[in-house]
Design a protein around this motif. Sequence first.
Motif, PDB file in Angstrom:
ATOM      1  N   ILE A  59       8.754 -15.504  44.075  1.00 34.16           N
ATOM      2  CA  ILE A  59       8.941 -15.816  42.906  1.00 34.16           C
ATOM      3  C   ILE A  59       9.954 -16.915  42.318  1.00 34.16           C
ATOM      4  O   ILE A  59      10.924 -16.682  42.849  1.00 34.16           O
ATOM      5  CB  ILE A  59       8.880 -14.372  42.503  1.00 34.16           C
ATOM      6  CG1 ILE A  59       8.165 -13.066  42.813  1.00 34.16           C
ATOM      7  CG2 ILE A  59       9.203 -14.169  40.864  1.00 34.16           C
ATOM      8  CD1 ILE A  59       8.339 -11.918  42.451  1.00 34.16           C
TER       9      ILE A  59
ATOM     10  N   ASP B 224       4.332 -17.154  41.122  1.00 32.56           N
ATOM     11  CA  ASP B 224       4.384 -16.204  41.703  1.00 32.56           C
ATOM     12  C   ASP B 224       3.249 -16.336  42.941  1.00 32.56           C
ATOM     13  O   ASP B 224       2.059 -16.276  42.734  1.00 32.56           O
ATOM     14  CB  ASP B 224       3.788 -14.706  40.866  1.00 32.56           C
ATOM     15  CG  ASP B 224       3.761 -13.465  41.709  1.00 32.56           C
ATOM     16  OD1 ASP B 224       4.097 -13.362  42.931  1.00 32.56           O
ATOM     17  OD2 ASP B 224       3.406 -12.540  41.147  1.00 32.56           O
TER      18      ASP B 224
ATOM     19  N   ARG C 266       7.979  -7.974  40.285  1.00 28.33           N
ATOM     20  CA  ARG C 266       6.993  -8.741  39.508  1.00 28.33           C
ATOM     21  C   ARG C 266       6.818  -8.050  38.185  1.00 28.33           C
ATOM     22  O   ARG C 266       6.509  -8.457  37.187  1.00 28.33           O
ATOM     23  CB  ARG C 266       5.672  -8.605  40.369  1.00 28.33           C
ATOM     24  CG  ARG C 266       5.396  -9.589  41.328  1.00 28.33           C
ATOM     25  CD  ARG C 266       4.012  -9.623  41.991  1.00 28.33           C
ATOM     26  NE  ARG C 266       4.224 -10.522  43.199  1.00 28.33           N
ATOM     27  CZ  ARG C 266       4.513 -10.272  44.486  1.00 28.33           C
ATOM     28  NH1 ARG C 266       4.675  -9.074  44.761  1.00 28.33           N
ATOM     29  NH2 ARG C 266       4.455 -11.342  45.378  1.00 28.33           N
TER      30      ARG C 266
END
Length: 152
Positions: free
Chosen positions: A106, A94, A81
């Motif tokens: 993701i 996400d 992330r």
Amino acid sequence: MNELGYDPVKLGVDEARSKTERISSRLLEMIEVKGKVTEPGPGVSRCEGESGDSELYKTLHPWSVYGISDESVERGMNNLRKRLPESGWTILKDGKVNSEARDPEILAENKKEYFAVHIVGEKRTASGEPMISVEVVSACFRAPKGTLKGQY
């Protein structure tokens, strides 16, 4: 403009496989979790939808990091992330997989590199062993004329 919505970059199959392996290696570095990694390299398949264009292909590289803990899955997904955007990737999704397990996932793309990636942090797998599953796929590339035969 063709039905793909972009003009495919001309790239030899061996070069595309190498580029896909480099992308996968960088993603593994971003995950930054120690574990075992599946071995098979990138595959090649024809791009669907282009009527009669026999020189268009894409690469696909599914792999995973396994032999890790649930905490490692969380840490690896959090690392992604943070690091994907720092490395030129745009995170498109996400969230959670639409399944009973609701594992984190993701979906990201790197338009400069012509690649997308789908990553799932699996805590409850069929084998009971947590893992981070990664599927790297390229945009369509155009092979030099006559070189694609037998390559996929």
